[in-house]
Design an enzyme around this catalytic site. Structure first.
Site, PDB file in Angstrom:
ATOM      1  N   GLY A   1       0.847  -1.205   0.000  1.00 48.15           N
ATOM      2  CA  GLY A   1       0.000   0.000   0.000  1.00 48.15           C
ATOM      3  C   GLY A   1       0.874   1.244   0.000  1.00 48.15           C
TER       4      GLY A   1
ATOM      5  N   ASP B   1       2.547  -0.758  11.489  1.00 51.44           N
ATOM      6  CA  ASP B   1       2.490  -2.127  12.015  1.00 51.44           C
ATOM      7  C   ASP B   1       3.819  -2.875  11.923  1.00 51.44           C
ATOM      8  OD1 ASP B   1       2.517  -2.312   9.275  1.00 51.44           O
ATOM      9  OD2 ASP B   1       0.926  -3.803   9.136  1.00 51.44           O
TER      10      ASP B   1
ATOM     11  N   ARG C   1       1.037  -5.038  -5.117  1.00 53.06           N
ATOM     12  CA  ARG C   1       1.146  -6.166  -4.179  1.00 53.06           C
ATOM     13  C   ARG C   1       1.417  -7.370  -5.078  1.00 53.06           C
ATOM     14  NH1 ARG C   1      -0.690  -4.055   0.590  1.00 53.06           N
ATOM     15  NH2 ARG C   1      -2.423  -2.593   0.508  1.00 53.06           N
TER      16      ARG C   1
ATOM     17  N   ASP D   1       5.477  -4.781   6.065  1.00 61.03           N
ATOM     18  CA  ASP D   1       5.902  -6.124   6.456  1.00 61.03           C
ATOM     19  C   ASP D   1       6.076  -7.090   5.262  1.00 61.03           C
ATOM     20  OD1 ASP D   1       6.029  -8.006   8.975  1.00 61.03           O
ATOM     21  OD2 ASP D   1       4.797  -9.019   7.466  1.00 61.03           O
TER      22      ASP D   1
ATOM     23  N   THR E   1       4.380   2.669   5.488  1.00 59.83           N
ATOM     24  CA  THR E   1       2.987   2.195   5.552  1.00 59.83           C
ATOM     25  C   THR E   1       2.206   3.060   6.524  1.00 59.83           C
ATOM     26  OG1 THR E   1       1.539   0.437   6.383  1.00 59.83           O
ATOM     27  CG2 THR E   1       3.792   0.366   7.161  1.00 59.83           C
TER      28      THR E   1
ATOM     29  N   ARG F   1      -5.267  -2.326   8.843  1.00 63.73           N
ATOM     30  CA  ARG F   1      -5.178  -3.781   8.695  1.00 63.73           C
ATOM     31  C   ARG F   1      -5.340  -4.448  10.062  1.00 63.73           C
ATOM     32  NH1 ARG F   1      -3.245  -6.500   4.060  1.00 63.73           N
ATOM     33  NH2 ARG F   1      -2.501  -4.581   3.198  1.00 63.73           N
TER      34      ARG F   1
ATOM     35  N   ASP G   1      -0.072   2.021   8.276  1.00 66.42           N
ATOM     36  CA  ASP G   1      -0.579   1.170   9.358  1.00 66.42           C
ATOM     37  C   ASP G   1       0.256   1.226  10.645  1.00 66.42           C
ATOM     38  OD1 ASP G   1      -2.437   0.403   7.500  1.00 66.42           O
ATOM     39  OD2 ASP G   1      -1.469  -1.509   7.013  1.00 66.42           O
TER      40      ASP G   1
HETATM   41  O1  F6P Z   1      -1.481  -1.366   4.360  1.00 69.66           O
HETATM   42  C1  F6P Z   1      -2.125  -0.173   4.053  1.00 69.66           C
HETATM   43  C2  F6P Z   1      -3.593  -0.394   3.850  1.00 69.66           C
HETATM   44  O2  F6P Z   1      -4.170   0.846   3.494  1.00 69.66           O
HETATM   45  C3  F6P Z   1      -4.337  -1.021   5.023  1.00 69.66           C
HETATM   46  O3  F6P Z   1      -4.626  -0.104   6.032  1.00 69.66           O
HETATM   47  C4  F6P Z   1      -5.562  -1.568   4.330  1.00 69.66           C
HETATM   48  O4  F6P Z   1      -6.098  -2.643   5.050  1.00 69.66           O
HETATM   49  C5  F6P Z   1      -4.999  -2.031   3.018  1.00 69.66           C
HETATM   50  O5  F6P Z   1      -3.817  -1.290   2.793  1.00 69.66           O
HETATM   51  C6  F6P Z   1      -5.916  -1.856   1.837  1.00 69.66           C
HETATM   52  O6  F6P Z   1      -5.294  -2.446   0.750  1.00 69.66           O
HETATM   53  P1  F6P Z   1      -5.690  -2.245  -0.777  1.00 69.66           P
HETATM   54  O7  F6P Z   1      -5.048  -1.001  -1.261  1.00 69.66           O
HETATM   55  O8  F6P Z   1      -5.118  -3.442  -1.445  1.00 69.66           O
HETATM   56  O9  F6P Z   1      -7.173  -2.152  -0.820  1.00 69.66           O
END
Ligand code: F6P
Length: 322
Positions: free
Chosen positions: A11, A129, A72, A103, A125, A171, A127
């Site tokens: 992300g 995390d 991703r 991560d 990120t 997340r 998050d």
């Molecule tokens: O890791 C960052 C994040 O925005 C999380 O907070 C969220 O759960 C996820 O990515 C959403 O992912 P995507 O962009 O694949 O919808």
């Protein structure tokens, strides 16, 4: 080391561009050749690699997102594709890699490092995390974005005497909800790290209501074990007050990075370049007690998160109805 590359993965997060800029310029300043890899590990596997010049990273410092774009990559979770990635880096003569991400991105980097490519992880990120570092690039901006939203929602929630549930990203990590909830004056904060039942949430909201609060705000992490619409319905039934839900979604992930994120991005990326320049082994760069630190990449990924219970308890006290 003379030739290095940078990629952003997972992300996106505000401040990634500031990190790219710092990595490119610090690398060039040290006499290195710096390459940018498009679309994270996906771009690496496709050989989307281009040389970066000093001016190629001009005017990006203030922009959210990532100029290198991101992805991703499910392919990169397979050993044969990691080997393919290492071969591509070797073909380009790239001796070290900077991975800006979270991560999953670091784990991909760790696999590459096992094939002899030094990898520096720069934490990016929203998050927050990554347990080995106090802060990740993008978190501060995202919290501030959520704070702005809470402030707007507070106005209308108060006018209509409602309970409003705001579901924020993160997340499996509750940090975004915790920090935005504390600083935004939430009545209740729901995070995956602390279990709380619906009756207790209703009790707290009702307590606030009975003590004279004209409205209530609940900040909920997306990883918390609740479905916002269902919770709103239960709250309406149990408290007799209208309840609404707000899911800001990707608004939280964009926007111009704050000072804290630009600073963290510049310092961590500069550290990553210096480590590669000095032929260091793979590291994860982070911040500990306000200082920039570098931990062995494998060890950093083994560290498990400690939720800030003190901050959570303080937020609960401050959000009480008395
Ligand atoms: O890791 C960052 C994040 O925005 C999380 O907070 C969220 O759960 C996820 O990515 C959403 O992912 P995507 O962009 O694949 O919808």
């Amino acid at each position: 080391m003379k030739k290095i590359a940078i990629l952003t993965s997972g992300g996106d997060a505000p401040g990634m561009n500031a990190a790219i800029r710092a990595a490119v310029r610090c690398g060039i300043d040290l006499g290195m050749e710096v390459y940018g890899i498009d679309r994270g590990y996906e771009g690496l596997l496709d050989g989307d690699i281009k040389p970066m010049g000093w001016h190629s990273v001009g005017d990006i410092l203030q922009r959210g997102g990532t100029m290198l774009r991101t992805a991703r990559s499910s392919r990169f979770m397979e050993g044969r594709w990691v080997e393919h990635g290492a071969k591509i880096l070797n073909t380009f003569g790239i001796e070290g890699l900077i991975v800006i991400g979270g991560d999953g991105s670091f784990r991909g980097g760790l696999e590459l490092s096992k094939l002899g490519i030094p990898v520096m992880g720069v934490p990016g990120t929203i998050d927050n995390d990554l347990a080995y570092t106090e802060y990740t690039i993008g978190f501060d901006t995202a919290v501030n974005t959520v704070l702005g939203l809470i402030s707007n929602i507070r106005d209308t929630s108060s006018s209509h005497e409602r309970t409003t549930i705001i579901e924020v990203m993160g997340r499996h990590c509750g940090d975004l909800a915790l920090h935005a909830g504390l600083a935004g004056g939430a009545d209740v904060i729901l995070v995956p790290e602390v279990s709380i039942d619906t009756n207790e949430i209703c009790r707290r909201v009702l307590e606030g209501q009975q003590s004279g609060k004209v409205h209530s705000l609940i900040v909920m992490a997306e990883g918390a074990d609740f479905e916002p619409e269902e919770l709103a319905k239960t709250l309406e039934e149990m408290t007799g007050r209208e309840a609404r839900t707000v899911v800001p979604g990707y608004i939280q992930r964009g926007g111009s990075p704050t000072l804290a994120d630009r600073r963290l991005a510049s310092l961590t990326a500069a550290k990553a370049v210096n480590l590669l320049y000095n032929d260091s082994e793979s590291k994860a760069i982070g911040v500990e007690a306000g200082k920039i630190v570098a931990l062995d990449l494998d060890k950093a990924l083994d560290i498990t998160s400690e939720f800030d219970t003190n901050l959570y308890e303080l937020a609960n006290v401050l959000g009480k109805g008395k």
